[in-house]
Design an enzyme around this catalytic site. Structure first.
Site, short mmCIF file in Angstrom:
data_model
loop_
_atom_site.label_atom_id
_atom_site.label_comp_id
_atom_site.label_asym_id
_atom_site.label_seq_id
_atom_site.Cartn_x
_atom_site.Cartn_y
_atom_site.Cartn_z
N CYS A 1 -0.05 -2.86 14.91
CA CYS A 1 0.07 -2.71 13.65
C CYS A 1 -0.49 -4.10 12.74
O CYS A 1 -0.04 -5.10 13.34
CB CYS A 1 1.54 -2.51 13.04
N CYS B 1 6.00 -7.29 7.11
CA CYS B 1 7.40 -6.70 7.98
C CYS B 1 7.56 -7.66 9.17
O CYS B 1 6.47 -8.29 9.71
CB CYS B 1 6.63 -5.47 8.83
N GLU C 1 0.71 -1.16 0.04
CA GLU C 1 -0.12 0.11 -0.04
C GLU C 1 0.81 1.11 -0.09
O GLU C 1 2.14 1.41 0.41
CB GLU C 1 -0.99 0.00 1.12
N CYS D 1 3.40 8.47 0.77
CA CYS D 1 4.00 7.43 1.62
C CYS D 1 3.93 6.13 1.14
O CYS D 1 3.06 5.58 0.41
CB CYS D 1 2.89 7.56 2.71
N CYS E 1 -1.13 2.01 9.21
CA CYS E 1 -0.42 0.95 8.76
C CYS E 1 -1.11 -0.42 8.26
O CYS E 1 -1.32 -0.88 9.37
CB CYS E 1 0.92 0.85 9.48
N CYS F 1 5.34 -4.74 15.49
CA CYS F 1 4.46 -3.85 16.60
C CYS F 1 3.33 -4.17 16.86
O CYS F 1 2.48 -4.87 15.94
CB CYS F 1 4.63 -2.64 15.77
S1 SF4 Z 1 4.41 -0.50 12.56
FE1 SF4 Z 1 4.10 -2.13 11.20
S2 SF4 Z 1 5.29 -2.00 9.11
FE2 SF4 Z 1 5.99 -0.20 10.90
S3 SF4 Z 1 7.81 -1.32 11.78
FE3 SF4 Z 1 6.15 -1.83 13.09
S4 SF4 Z 1 5.29 -3.92 12.36
FE4 SF4 Z 1 6.55 -2.97 10.60
#
Ligand code: SF4
Length: 351
Positions: A125, A118, A85, A111, A342, A122
């Site tokens: 997210c 990823c 995205e 962006c 995100c 986090c």
């Molecule tokens: S917010 Fe999501 S995409 Fe960004 S570093 Fe953390 S896990 Fe990865």
């Protein structure tokens, strides 16, 4: 293979004579050519050769959502069917004087993603849930800006800002990201100076040092979100490997233009990190660093344990920082109604 993977110097190794490369760059990045056939100043044999070996655009639009504030979120499909995205954010609307003459153009920030998925994990997210599927190639990173400019008729001379803040951790794909920075800044191409490019990281200290040593001239943004390691570990498990102290040390060594600052992103969540005690700690932590803090309202999604804080506590937090010498702004919730946090568009479209 896409031709967007290559810098001009690399193309010169296999496209002769060398001056053709500049022409091709201009066709791609300034005239937004859709096909090699359109590049009528390039000899037919060369066009056919390129056509056979290199695609001009490695992305296609899988989904597009427009928000009432003007931001547009794209879900792009890659050649292997995976999706990423990117978001176009109009930062300032165009203005006209009394005679109808334009005083300001709309300013845009784009962006972009650096990885499919990823691995940073986090807790707030949705992208994190899929884990890392793969790195994006340089061309796939470059294509996001090129295609968004093209789709929105943003002509080539109009400057845009780029933030590497979509899916993925850009410093976990440093080779391809750093090459994309160079391709973006080529004056025969998109001509987006590194000063207009911000790399946003979850705080991989060793990679911040590597990026600093490359001296690319880009800006740095750190997703800090918490002021003590305990909470940060809970929000961002990567903090076990790169704690707050190691991040601050890496930031202190990072070469940054004297007129610029390091941006600290602070995702502010109700009753988690929105109190004045946290604001005080933040002021202490940033002492001696030329910084700017960006408060981002947490954007709740289904099943999330965190909540959006009330406006009053966010404003108090901001005012405390500003009163104590740390520039702080509250980021406008661009794209809130299309779930621009995100990973959320991707998640929804897959359901
Ligand atoms: S917010 Fe999501 S995409 Fe960004 S570093 Fe953390 S896990 Fe990865």
């Amino acid at each position: 293979m896409t031709i967007l993977d290559y810098t001009q110097d690399e193309l010169k190794e296999f496209i002769k004579p060398a001056f053709r490369v500049k022409q091709i760059y201009k066709w791609i990045y300034q005239n937004y050519a859709d096909t090699y056939e359109q590049m009528h100043t390039i000899p037919k044999t060369l066009r056919e050769e390129l056509e056979k070996n290199y695609s001009l655009m490695p992305l296609s639009v899988a989904k597009e959502e427009q928000s009432s504030d003007g931001s547009i979120k794209y879900l792009f499909a890659l050649h292997d069917g995976k999706t990423i995205e990117s978001v176009l954010l109009p930062m300032k609307q165009e203005e006209f004087d009394e005679d109808g003459k334009r005083i300001h153009h709309t300013r845009y920030t784009i962006c972009i993603s650096s990885q499919v998925g990823c691995k940073i994990g986090c807790s707030f997210c949705l992208t994190a849930k899929s884990g890392l599927l793969r790195n994006l190639s340089t061309g796939e990173i470059v294509a996001q800006v090129l295609l968004i400019k093209k789709l929105n008729g943003i002509d080539s001379e109009r400057r845009v800002n780029i933030v590497y803040m979509g899916m993925g951790e850009p410093l976990d794909n440093l080779n391809n990201v750093s090459k994309a920075v160079k391709i973006f800044s080529d004056i025969d191409g998109l001509s987006i100076s590194p000063k207009r490019q911000t790399i946003s990281t979850s705080g991989l200290s060793s990679q911040i040092k590597k990026l600093g040593n490359m001296n690319l001239g880009v800006l740095l943004a750190i997703s800090l979100h918490a002021v003590d390691d305990e909470l940060r570990e809970e929000l961002m498990p990567i903090n076990k490997h790169y704690d707050i102290r190691s991040i601050m040390n890496a930031v202190r060594e990072f070469p940054i233009d004297v007129r610029k600052r390091v941006m600290f992103e602070y995702l502010i969540m109700k009753d988690v990190n929105d109190d004045i005690k946290s604001a005080k700690k933040l002021v202490k932590l940033l002492h001696g660093i030329k910084s700017k803090v960006n408060l981002i309202y947490f954007n709740p999604h289904e099943g999330s344990p965190y909540n959006r804080p009330p406006k009053s506590s966010v404003e108090k937090f901001r005012d405390y920082l500003n009163a104590h010498g740390v520039t702080c702004t509250i980021r406008q919730s661009k794209g809130l109604d299309i779930s621009a946090a995100c990973g959320q568009l991707k998640e929804r479209s897959e359901k």
